[in-house]
Scaffold this motif. Structure first.
Motif, mmCIF file in Angstrom:
data_model
loop_
_atom_site.group_PDB
_atom_site.id
_atom_site.type_symbol
_atom_site.label_atom_id
_atom_site.label_comp_id
_atom_site.label_asym_id
_atom_site.label_seq_id
_atom_site.Cartn_x
_atom_site.Cartn_y
_atom_site.Cartn_z
ATOM 1 N N HIS A 54 0.812 -1.200 0.000
ATOM 2 C CA HIS A 54 0.000 0.000 0.000
ATOM 3 C C HIS A 54 0.852 1.259 0.000
ATOM 4 C CE1 HIS A 54 -4.205 -0.043 0.115
ATOM 5 N NE2 HIS A 54 -4.351 -0.887 1.100
ATOM 6 N N ILE A 55 1.929 1.175 0.758
ATOM 7 C CA ILE A 55 2.708 2.369 1.087
ATOM 8 C C ILE A 55 3.707 2.675 -0.042
ATOM 9 C CG2 ILE A 55 4.364 3.284 2.784
ATOM 10 C CD1 ILE A 55 2.838 1.686 4.907
ATOM 11 N N SER A 62 13.759 9.403 4.840
ATOM 12 C CA SER A 62 13.101 10.178 5.905
ATOM 13 C C SER A 62 12.708 11.600 5.489
ATOM 14 C CB SER A 62 14.009 10.246 7.133
ATOM 15 O OG SER A 62 15.204 10.885 6.776
ATOM 16 N N GLY A 63 13.319 12.133 4.428
ATOM 17 C CA GLY A 63 13.033 13.527 4.083
ATOM 18 C C GLY A 63 11.879 13.721 3.122
ATOM 19 N N VAL A 64 11.110 12.660 2.888
ATOM 20 C CA VAL A 64 10.108 12.731 1.821
ATOM 21 C C VAL A 64 8.703 12.552 2.381
ATOM 22 C CG1 VAL A 64 9.331 11.566 -0.279
ATOM 23 C CG2 VAL A 64 11.758 11.836 0.154
ATOM 24 N N LEU A 65 7.755 13.323 1.842
ATOM 25 C CA LEU A 65 6.354 13.108 2.209
ATOM 26 C C LEU A 65 5.723 12.189 1.161
ATOM 27 C CD1 LEU A 65 3.941 13.785 4.060
ATOM 28 C CD2 LEU A 65 3.398 15.663 2.490
ATOM 29 N N ASN A 66 5.090 11.116 1.624
ATOM 30 C CA ASN A 66 4.449 10.157 0.721
ATOM 31 C C ASN A 66 2.946 10.385 0.731
ATOM 32 O OD1 ASN A 66 6.634 7.849 0.024
ATOM 33 N ND2 ASN A 66 7.036 8.793 2.007
ATOM 34 N N LEU A 67 2.378 10.409 -0.455
ATOM 35 C CA LEU A 67 0.928 10.621 -0.552
ATOM 36 C C LEU A 67 0.250 9.411 -1.180
ATOM 37 C CD1 LEU A 67 0.644 14.238 -2.051
ATOM 38 C CD2 LEU A 67 0.738 13.575 0.372
ATOM 39 N N ILE A 79 -3.312 -1.762 5.443
ATOM 40 C CA ILE A 79 -2.356 -0.641 5.490
ATOM 41 C C ILE A 79 -1.841 -0.446 6.925
ATOM 42 C CG2 ILE A 79 -3.940 1.348 5.795
ATOM 43 C CD1 ILE A 79 -2.212 2.799 3.690
ATOM 44 N N LEU A 80 -2.727 -0.676 7.903
ATOM 45 C CA LEU A 80 -2.286 -0.525 9.295
ATOM 46 C C LEU A 80 -1.236 -1.582 9.655
ATOM 47 C CD1 LEU A 80 -5.697 0.445 10.879
ATOM 48 C CD2 LEU A 80 -3.552 1.718 11.207
ATOM 49 N N GLU A 81 -1.457 -2.782 9.130
ATOM 50 C CA GLU A 81 -0.483 -3.859 9.379
ATOM 51 C C GLU A 81 0.872 -3.485 8.773
ATOM 52 O OE1 GLU A 81 -0.386 -8.313 7.895
ATOM 53 O OE2 GLU A 81 -2.380 -7.746 8.608
ATOM 54 N N GLU A 82 0.808 -2.916 7.565
ATOM 55 C CA GLU A 82 2.050 -2.533 6.888
ATOM 56 C C GLU A 82 2.750 -1.405 7.662
ATOM 57 O OE1 GLU A 82 1.367 -2.599 2.650
ATOM 58 O OE2 GLU A 82 3.050 -1.253 2.350
ATOM 59 N N ILE A 83 1.960 -0.447 8.123
ATOM 60 C CA ILE A 83 2.526 0.667 8.900
ATOM 61 C C ILE A 83 3.206 0.110 10.149
ATOM 62 C CG2 ILE A 83 1.931 2.675 10.335
ATOM 63 C CD1 ILE A 83 -0.407 3.195 8.315
ATOM 64 N N GLY A 90 12.205 1.702 12.333
ATOM 65 C CA GLY A 90 12.641 3.102 12.394
ATOM 66 C C GLY A 90 11.968 3.994 11.365
ATOM 67 N N ILE A 91 10.908 3.496 10.742
ATOM 68 C CA ILE A 91 10.235 4.316 9.732
ATOM 69 C C ILE A 91 8.927 4.835 10.322
ATOM 70 C CG2 ILE A 91 9.200 4.298 7.425
ATOM 71 C CD1 ILE A 91 11.274 2.170 6.673
ATOM 72 N N ASP A 92 8.908 6.108 10.679
ATOM 73 C CA ASP A 92 7.720 6.676 11.305
ATOM 74 C C ASP A 92 6.725 7.077 10.205
ATOM 75 O OD1 ASP A 92 5.792 7.820 12.762
ATOM 76 O OD2 ASP A 92 7.095 9.178 13.904
ATOM 77 N N VAL A 93 5.944 6.095 9.803
ATOM 78 C CA VAL A 93 5.040 6.292 8.670
ATOM 79 C C VAL A 93 4.042 7.423 8.959
ATOM 80 C CG1 VAL A 93 3.435 5.143 7.107
ATOM 81 C CG2 VAL A 93 5.298 3.841 8.118
ATOM 82 N N PHE A 94 3.630 7.532 10.223
ATOM 83 C CA PHE A 94 2.640 8.566 10.558
ATOM 84 C C PHE A 94 3.161 9.970 10.230
ATOM 85 C CE2 PHE A 94 1.039 5.038 13.042
ATOM 86 C CZ PHE A 94 -0.315 5.123 12.779
#
Ligand code: GDP
Ligand code: IMO
Ligand code: MG
Length: 441
Positions: A54-55, A62-67, A79-83, A90-94
């Motif tokens: 999904h993601i 880390s410097g990129v905003l994903n939409l 998607i929550l499971e993937e997050i 170390g990937i703060d998806v939120f």
């Protein structure tokens, strides 16, 4: 900064995820704009392997905003499971991702319907979907009356909406299954999906506005296509396709960015062809060579684990999708996989009912009848996984790549020689394979 886009030119799994990860460097935004959890994009960085459904594949930077924009269909538990699988890495998806309030939600009835439609259609006519509820969700989006969008999950009207849809869907599912369908429990679904909505709430936003503001602010934006152009709902091998515009045609409608703003589209294709699920595949190899490619290329689905069907490169098909998707250059992946073959074949035209044609038929019955006309090329019989520049590649391998350039009519920008981010050759601007080969001889 005009937008840049990565598009699959075959039937998916061309290694788009790998390229997106590489191109993410220096970008402000990475955008997934169609498809859903049917996608499986792999990024390999040393020992770290990320399998993203999904993601967007920009999430590792880390410097990129994903939409995730309106054209995507979102499955909240998936998607929550993937997050949650990325947080401990170390990937703060939120912090790094926003989800469109307009994106449609894959609800439990969609997955039930997907399974049921697959069971009802047997044999050659079976699409062989990923069973992720993609088709039924897009069908409800177009149908409008029974659709739920991500922003709806956190609105007070959500419970009543679910009750109403469950009332109708229960009748449809019962009729289609002869009363044997799993029952839908509206109250349970309301509780579960209200909770998902709350957990996703910090990321739910108006991505169309974010994107248009980014365009106005001249930001660097990368678009990540899912599936492949031959799986496009309108222009692919219908009905053996997915339910979204997986070719370059979908970038604007799926994301909301103006169509004339995308200037660079990089198509991705393998040195051979693969396909998962049903549908015609003119160059399919149901023999030892096909199995050899499957073994060496590890051709098993990232999402479903199904063995991928393998075959020779189909230049008629890729020439079509390269033009359809408006690609400006392409990336050739899996050069390493053909390294043991004495000879490599490429389909350069089709025989349709005794007549040679150079175009990709728009009718599925005609496509089923075509027989590939092949041209043979010598193999290079050398391990190329350590190559990092054209200088490290055998001449026969570059000649093969150049032949594909000529057949497709677009230049190669990257050559991939293994799954790792580092196993990539960038054909520098101003260099052409043609001139490079001349210089070598
Ligand atoms: P996507 O859906 O287009 O992102 O592609 P997938 O991730 O589903 O499938 C591509 C697979 O090939 C993944 O397992 C990648 O790690 C792997 N891969 C990528 N590039 C190469 C390459 O050049 N050679 C080999 N052998 N594998 C590669
Ligand atoms: P990525 O993004 C390969 C195929 C399915 C099936 C058809 C319809 O990883 O390249 P669907 O579940 O979408 O209704 O299935 O499309 N398919 C893919 N094949 N790669 C994909 O995504 C695919 N997504 C869907 O196998 O044939
Ligand atoms: Mg994939």
């Amino acid at each position: 900064m005009p937008g840049q886009c990565v598009i699959g030119l075959q039937w998916g799994d061309e290694a788009k995820g790998k390229l997106v990860d590489i191109l993410t460097e220096g970008k402000d935004l990475v955008v997934r704009y169609q498809g859903g959890a049917n996608a499986g994009h792999t990024v390999v960085i040393g020992d770290e392997v990320y399998k993203l459904h999904h993601i967007p594949s920009g999430i590792i930077n880390s410097g990129v905003l994903n939409l995730i924009t309106p054209g995507v269909v979102i499955n909240p538990p998936t998607i929550l499971e993937e997050i949650e699988s990325l947080l401990p890495r170390g990937i703060d998806v939120f912090k790094r991702m926003k989800l469109s309030q307009r994106a449609h939600v894959v609800m439990p009835w969609h997955t039930l319907e997907d399974r049921m439609w697959n069971q009802l259609v047997s044999g050659e006519d079976n699409i062989g979907t990923t069973l992720r509820g993609i088709g039924p969700c897009y069908a409800d989006k177009v149908g409008r009356s029974f659709a739920i969008r991500l922003g709806d999950l956190i609105q007070p009207s959500f419970p009543d909406r679910v009750r109403e849809i469950v009332r109708v869907k229960t009748k449809i599912l019962a009729a289609a299954s002869g009363g044997e369908a799993e029952t839908l429990d509206a109250e349970k679904i309301i509780t579960e999906y209200t909770d998902y909505g709350e957990r996703l709430r910090p990321m739910i936003d108006d991505t169309t506005r974010i994107l248009l503001d980014a365009v106005d602010a001249d930001k660097n934006i990368l678009f990540e296509g899912a599936q492949g152009s031959l799986l496009d709902i309108d222009h692919g091998t219908f009905p053996f396709v997915t339910s979204s515009n997986a070719s370059g045609t979908g970038i604007s409608t799926g994301s909301g960015v103006p169509g004339n703003w995308i200037k660079t589209i990089i198509g991705v294709c393998k040195t051979y062809a693969t396909r998962v699920g049903g549908g015609p595949f003119p160059t399919e190899l149901n023999n030892e060579t096909g199995q050899h490619i499957r073994d060496l290329g590890n051709e098993y689905g990232t999402t479903t684990g199904r063995p991928r069907r393998c075959g020779w490169f189909d230049a008629v098909a890729v020439r079509y999708t390269a033009r359809l998707s408006g690609i400006t250059s392409f990336t050739l992946t899996m050069l390493d996989v053909l390294c043991e073959l004495d000879e490599i074949e490429v389909c350069v035209a089709y025989d349709l009912d005794g007549k040679e044609i150079d175009y990709f038929p728009g009718n599925i019955d005609e496509l089923k009848r075509v027989k590939p006309i092949y041209k043979k090329f010598p193999g290079w019989k050398q391990d190329v996984t350590g190559a990092r520049s054209l200088d490290d590649l055998p001449t026969a391998a570059i000649e093969y790549a150049h032949e594909l350039e000529k057949l497709i009519g677009r230049p190669i920008e990257f050559i991939s020689v293994g799954p790792d981010r580092a196993q990539t050759i960038h054909v520098e601007e101003g260099t052409t394979l043609k001139d490079y080969l001349k210089g070598r001889s």
